[in-house]
Scaffold this motif. Structure first.
Motif, PDB file in Angstrom:
ATOM      1  N   UNK B   1       0.836  -1.200   0.000  1.00 43.00           N
ATOM      2  CA  UNK B   1       0.000   0.000   0.000  1.00 43.00           C
ATOM      3  C   UNK B   1       0.873   1.254   0.000  1.00 43.00           C
ATOM      4  N   UNK B   2       0.215   2.382  -0.096  1.00 42.98           N
ATOM      5  CA  UNK B   2       0.929   3.661  -0.062  1.00 42.98           C
ATOM      6  C   UNK B   2       0.824   4.256   1.340  1.00 42.98           C
ATOM      7  N   UNK B   3       1.833   5.043   1.731  1.00 43.30           N
ATOM      8  CA  UNK B   3       1.782   5.640   3.071  1.00 43.30           C
ATOM      9  C   UNK B   3       0.685   6.701   3.170  1.00 43.30           C
ATOM     10  N   UNK B   4       0.138   6.905   4.372  1.00 43.69           N
ATOM     11  CA  UNK B   4      -0.855   7.963   4.551  1.00 43.69           C
ATOM     12  C   UNK B   4      -0.190   9.343   4.426  1.00 43.69           C
ATOM     13  N   UNK B   5      -0.984  10.375   4.152  1.00 39.68           N
ATOM     14  CA  UNK B   5      -0.397  11.721   4.006  1.00 39.68           C
ATOM     15  C   UNK B   5       0.277  12.196   5.294  1.00 39.68           C
ATOM     16  N   UNK B   6       1.316  12.983   5.133  1.00 41.22           N
ATOM     17  CA  UNK B   6       1.997  13.571   6.286  1.00 41.22           C
ATOM     18  C   UNK B   6       2.652  14.869   5.837  1.00 41.22           C
ATOM     19  N   UNK B   7       3.008  15.666   6.820  1.00 46.08           N
ATOM     20  CA  UNK B   7       3.760  16.896   6.538  1.00 46.08           C
ATOM     21  C   UNK B   7       5.238  16.571   6.671  1.00 46.08           C
ATOM     22  N   UNK B   8       6.043  17.140   5.778  1.00 47.96           N
ATOM     23  CA  UNK B   8       7.474  16.798   5.724  1.00 47.96           C
ATOM     24  C   UNK B   8       8.308  17.991   6.165  1.00 47.96           C
ATOM     25  N   UNK B   9       9.198  17.750   7.125  1.00 42.74           N
ATOM     26  CA  UNK B   9      10.090  18.808   7.622  1.00 42.74           C
ATOM     27  C   UNK B   9      11.522  18.315   7.471  1.00 42.74           C
ATOM     28  N   UNK B  10      12.383  19.142   6.917  1.00 51.57           N
ATOM     29  CA  UNK B  10      13.763  18.722   6.744  1.00 51.57           C
ATOM     30  C   UNK B  10      14.718  19.713   7.420  1.00 51.57           C
ATOM     31  N   UNK B  11      14.965  19.519   8.714  1.00 47.58           N
ATOM     32  CA  UNK B  11      15.845  20.439   9.442  1.00 47.58           C
ATOM     33  C   UNK B  11      17.279  20.354   8.937  1.00 47.58           C
ATOM     34  N   UNK B  12      17.968  21.496   9.025  1.00 52.46           N
ATOM     35  CA  UNK B  12      19.353  21.546   8.570  1.00 52.46           C
ATOM     36  C   UNK B  12      20.345  21.444   9.703  1.00 52.46           C
ATOM     37  N   UNK B  13      19.838  21.359  10.941  1.00 57.51           N
ATOM     38  CA  UNK B  13      20.736  21.265  12.092  1.00 57.51           C
ATOM     39  C   UNK B  13      20.017  20.503  13.200  1.00 57.51           C
ATOM     40  N   UNK B  14      20.818  20.048  14.182  1.00 57.17           N
ATOM     41  CA  UNK B  14      20.217  19.308  15.293  1.00 57.17           C
ATOM     42  C   UNK B  14      19.233  20.175  16.106  1.00 57.17           C
ATOM     43  N   UNK B  15      19.606  21.435  16.458  1.00 54.33           N
ATOM     44  CA  UNK B  15      18.630  22.263  17.190  1.00 54.33           C
ATOM     45  C   UNK B  15      17.317  22.437  16.424  1.00 54.33           C
ATOM     46  N   UNK B  16      17.408  22.596  15.094  1.00 54.41           N
ATOM     47  CA  UNK B  16      16.178  22.711  14.295  1.00 54.41           C
ATOM     48  C   UNK B  16      15.346  21.433  14.385  1.00 54.41           C
ATOM     49  N   UNK B  17      16.043  20.294  14.343  1.00 57.22           N
ATOM     50  CA  UNK B  17      15.334  19.007  14.424  1.00 57.22           C
ATOM     51  C   UNK B  17      14.635  18.881  15.778  1.00 57.22           C
ATOM     52  N   UNK B  18      15.344  19.271  16.845  1.00 60.11           N
ATOM     53  CA  UNK B  18      14.779  19.150  18.196  1.00 60.11           C
ATOM     54  C   UNK B  18      13.612  20.123  18.383  1.00 60.11           C
ATOM     55  N   UNK B  19      13.734  21.320  17.789  1.00 60.90           N
ATOM     56  CA  UNK B  19      12.621  22.282  17.850  1.00 60.90           C
ATOM     57  C   UNK B  19      11.389  21.708  17.159  1.00 60.90           C
ATOM     58  N   UNK B  20      11.615  21.109  15.990  1.00 59.60           N
ATOM     59  CA  UNK B  20      10.489  20.534  15.243  1.00 59.60           C
ATOM     60  C   UNK B  20       9.848  19.405  16.051  1.00 59.60           C
ATOM     61  N   UNK B  21      10.694  18.615  16.694  1.00 60.27           N
ATOM     62  CA  UNK B  21      10.183  17.501  17.498  1.00 60.27           C
ATOM     63  C   UNK B  21       9.382  18.031  18.696  1.00 60.27           C
ATOM     64  N   UNK B  22       9.863  19.112  19.297  1.00 58.99           N
ATOM     65  CA  UNK B  22       9.151  19.712  20.428  1.00 58.99           C
ATOM     66  C   UNK B  22       7.808  20.290  19.974  1.00 58.99           C
ATOM     67  N   UNK B  51       6.706  14.088   9.503  1.00 55.17           N
ATOM     68  CA  UNK B  51       7.998  13.391   9.507  1.00 55.17           C
ATOM     69  C   UNK B  51       9.105  14.427   9.524  1.00 55.17           C
ATOM     70  N   UNK B  52      10.034  14.248  10.471  1.00 52.83           N
ATOM     71  CA  UNK B  52      11.166  15.156  10.601  1.00 52.83           C
ATOM     72  C   UNK B  52      12.386  14.401  10.078  1.00 52.83           C
ATOM     73  N   UNK B  53      12.786  14.757   8.854  1.00 57.51           N
ATOM     74  CA  UNK B  53      13.837  14.021   8.143  1.00 57.51           C
ATOM     75  C   UNK B  53      15.204  14.552   8.584  1.00 57.51           C
ATOM     76  N   UNK B  54      15.941  13.729   9.355  1.00 53.87           N
ATOM     77  CA  UNK B  54      17.232  14.189   9.885  1.00 53.87           C
ATOM     78  C   UNK B  54      18.403  13.793   8.985  1.00 53.87           C
ATOM     79  N   UNK B  55      18.101  13.241   7.796  1.00 53.70           N
ATOM     80  CA  UNK B  55      19.186  12.731   6.958  1.00 53.70           C
ATOM     81  C   UNK B  55      20.188  13.794   6.516  1.00 53.70           C
ATOM     82  N   UNK B  56      19.776  15.065   6.540  1.00 57.34           N
ATOM     83  CA  UNK B  56      20.734  16.100   6.106  1.00 57.34           C
ATOM     84  C   UNK B  56      21.255  16.933   7.280  1.00 57.34           C
ATOM     85  N   UNK B  57      21.044  16.416   8.489  1.00 62.30           N
ATOM     86  CA  UNK B  57      21.622  17.103   9.655  1.00 62.30           C
ATOM     87  C   UNK B  57      23.105  16.752   9.722  1.00 62.30           C
ATOM     88  N   UNK B  58      23.982  17.760   9.657  1.00 59.32           N
ATOM     89  CA  UNK B  58      25.413  17.450   9.634  1.00 59.32           C
ATOM     90  C   UNK B  58      25.921  16.963  10.993  1.00 59.32           C
TER      91      UNK B  58
END
Lengths: 160, 287
Positions: B1-22, B51-58
Motif C-alpha cells: 500500500x501507499x503511506x498515509x499523508x503527512x507533513x514533511x520537515x527537513x531540518x538543517x541542524x540538530x537544534x532545528x530538528x529538536x525544535x520541530x520535534x518539540x 515526519x522530521x527528516x534528519x538525513x541532512x543534519x550534519x
C-alpha cells in the motif's frame, strides 16, 4: 498536503517536479517520470524489485520518499543501455537467461551495478551475497549469479 | 500500500530538528534510514502527521573514539558500521553481529540510532549494546541525558525515549585486552529477522573468566541480558563443562516470544546451542 518542489537527476536528465511528501520514489519514477523499468513488488522493502541507485548506493525506492531524493542523482535500469546498445550487464542477463519471468530483473541489475562499481572482480560468494537482498520467485538464482559472472567477463573484455 | 499523508520537515541542524520535534509532540516522528518506519507507514500500521527528516543534519553520522569510548552518531549507517575499522577494533561484538544485519540496500540506509529507537526484539544491536554496557545519548529541545542500554529498551518496540526526545549518539566502552566477543544467530536466511541470536563478551585473566556478559535477540524484550547465567560463568575456566552448564542455564533464563518460524520451545533450544557456540568462540578469542 502542500506539494513540495524537488529537482532530481535521473539517468543524467534533470527533472523538476512538485510532489506530495508521501510520494514514494518508486511511484515518482514510474508515474511522474514515466520510467517504468523500476518494478514494484512488495512495497515494504522485502523483495528488492524496486531497487535503484541514489548517489551511487542501492536503495529500496519503495522505502524512500521522492522528496528525500531532492538534489540527488538517481539511476534506474531505464538508463543502463547506452545509445540503443545493451550494457554488459544487460547483455549478460540476456545470454545467460538471467531474466526468467523478468519481474525482479531491474532490481537485480541495480544491486549488481552497485556491486560491480565497488568491486570489478567479485567472487561467486560476493555475487550471491549481493543478490540475496532481492527475491526471485522463479527461484532461479543460478542464472542470475551466472549472468553477473558473465557481465564481469564482458566488462573485462570491453576494457582490453 | 501507499503511506498515509503527512507533513514533511527537513531540518538543517540538530537544534532545528529538536525544535520541530518539540513543536509536533507525539504526532511527529523522526525519519532516519526509514527501513522500519516506512514499511510500517506503507502497511498503515503507523500514521505520523509529521515526519522530521534528519538525513541532512550534519555531524550526526560520525564514528569516532572519545577517551575510553567508541562514539557512534545516531545517523551512522549500518553499512558504514559494518565496514568500520574502528568498530572492528573497539567493539568486535558489534562487528561480529553486523554480519547478520539486513541486506546491502537496507544497510545502505538503515541507521544504528533508528534501529535502537525502533527497538525490534529480533534485532541484533539492542542485544549487542546491552552486552557491551553501552549508553544511549538522547536529547530534546530542553535537555540532554544518558540512558544505559539495558534501561533504554523497555519492551517490544518500546523505549525509554520521552516525547520530544531523540537518540543522538551511542557510546560503547572500548574493548579491553583479555576480552573476547562472539555473536551467533539462527535466521531463516542470513539478513532476515533473527529467530534467536546470542552475543557474548567474556574477559579472561589467569585462565579464569572474570567478567561475562550475554545479550539475546529474538526474545520477548529487546536488549535483554542473561545476568543469572553470566554470574555462573565468572570464576570458571570456561571449559566445556562450564560452557555446557551455562548454555543450559541460558535456555531456562530467556523469555522467548513466539514468532511465525519459531515457537518458544524451539527458541529455547536455539539459545542453548547458540550460547554454547558463542561462549566457546568468545573464550578462544580472549586468549
Amino acid at each position: 498536503m502542500a506539494l513540495i518542489p524537488i529537482n532530481v537527476t535521473v539517468n543524467g536528465t534533470r527533472f523538476e517536479r512538485a510532489v506530495e511528501p508521501r510520494r514514494l520514489l518508486a511511484d515518482f519514477l514510474r508515474e511522474d517520470l514515466d520510467l517504468k523499468a523500476t518494478h514494484i513488488g512488495c512495497e515494504h522493502g522485502v523483495c528488492g524489485a524496486c531497487t535503484v541507485l541514489v548517489a551511487g548506493e542501492a536503495v529500496r525506492s519503495c522505502l524512500t520518499f521522492a522528496v528525500q531524493a531532492d538534489g540527488c542523482e538517481v539511476r534506474t535500469a531505464d538508463g543502463l543501455a547506452q545509445a540503443g546498445k545493451l550494457s554488459p550487464l544487460q547483455q549478460a542477463f540476456w545470454e545467460k537467461h538471467g531474466l526468467q519471468c523478468g519481474y525482479c530483473t531491474s532490481g537485480m541489475m541495480m544491486v549488481a551495478s552497485e556491486l560491480l562499481e565497488r568491486n570489478a572482480r567479485p567472487t561467486k560468494a560476493e555475487i550471491e551475497e549481493a543478490v540475496s537482498s532481492n527475491l526471485c520467485r522463479c527461484t532461479g538464482y543460478y542464472n542470475i549469479v551466472e549472468s553477473v559472472q558473465r557481465a564481469v567477463e564482458l566488462m573485462q573484455e570491453g576494457a582490453k | 500500500m501507499k503511506p498515509p499523508p503527512f507533513e514533511y520537515v527537513r531540518p538543517g541542524s540538530l537544534p532545528e530538528a529538536l525544535d520541530a520535534l518539540a513543536r509536533h509532540g507525539a504526532t511527529g516522528r523522526i525519519l532516519a534510514g526509514g527501513q522500519s518506519l516506512v514499511p510500517m507507514m506503507n502497511l498503515r500500521l503507523v500514521k505520523p502527521a509529521v515526519l522530521i527528516d534528519i538525513n541532512r543534519v550534519p555531524g550526526l553520522a560520525e564514528i569516532r573514539v572519545d577517551g575510553g569510548e567508541l562514539v557512534i552518531g545516531a545517523l551512522a549507517r549500518h553499512a558504514a558500521l559494518l565496514g568500520s575499522a574502528l568498530v572492528r577494533k573497539h567493539c568486535p561484538l558489534m562487528a561480529d553481529a553486523y554480519r547478520w544485519v539486513g541486506h546491502g540496500p537496507i544497510r545502505n540506509r538503515g541507521t544504528l540510532g533508528g534501529n535502537i529507537s525502533h527497538a525490534d526484539p529480533a534485532s541484533e544491536m539492542p542485544a549487542v549494546l546491552a552486552a557491551c554496557d553501552a549508553t544511549i545519548g538522547v536529547r530534546s529541545a530542553k535537555q540532554s541525558r544518558t540512558i544505559p542500554a539495558a534501561g533504554f529498551f523497555t519492551g517490544a518496540l518500546a523505549t525509554a525515549l520521552a516525547e520530544g526526545e531523540m537518540v543522538t549518539e551511542i557510546r560503547v566502552p572500548l574493548a579491553q585486552p583479555g576480552q573476547g566477543a562472539a555473536w551467533e544467530e539462527a535466521a531463516n536466511r542470513k539478513g532476515d529477522f533473527a529467530m534467536a541470536g546470542v552475543g557474548v563478551l567474556v574477559t579472561v585473566a589467569g585462565g579464569k573468566c572474570t567478567h561475562a556478559a550475554i545479550g539475546v535477540a529474538g526474545m520477548a524484550k529487546p536488549g535483554t541480558r542473561l545476568s543469572a547465567t553470566e554470574k555462573r560463568l565468572v570464576g570458571t575456566a570456561l571449559d566445556a563443562a562450564a560452557i555446557a552448564a551455562a548454555a543450559r542455564a541460558a535456555r531456562e533464563e530467556v523469555r522467548p516470544s513466539t514468532s511465525y518460524h519459531a515457537d518458544a520451545t524451539y527458541k529455547r533450544e536455539l539459545v542453548e546451542t547458540l550460547a554454547a557456540r558463542a561462549l566457546a568462540a568468545a573464550r578462544d578469542r580472549a586468549r
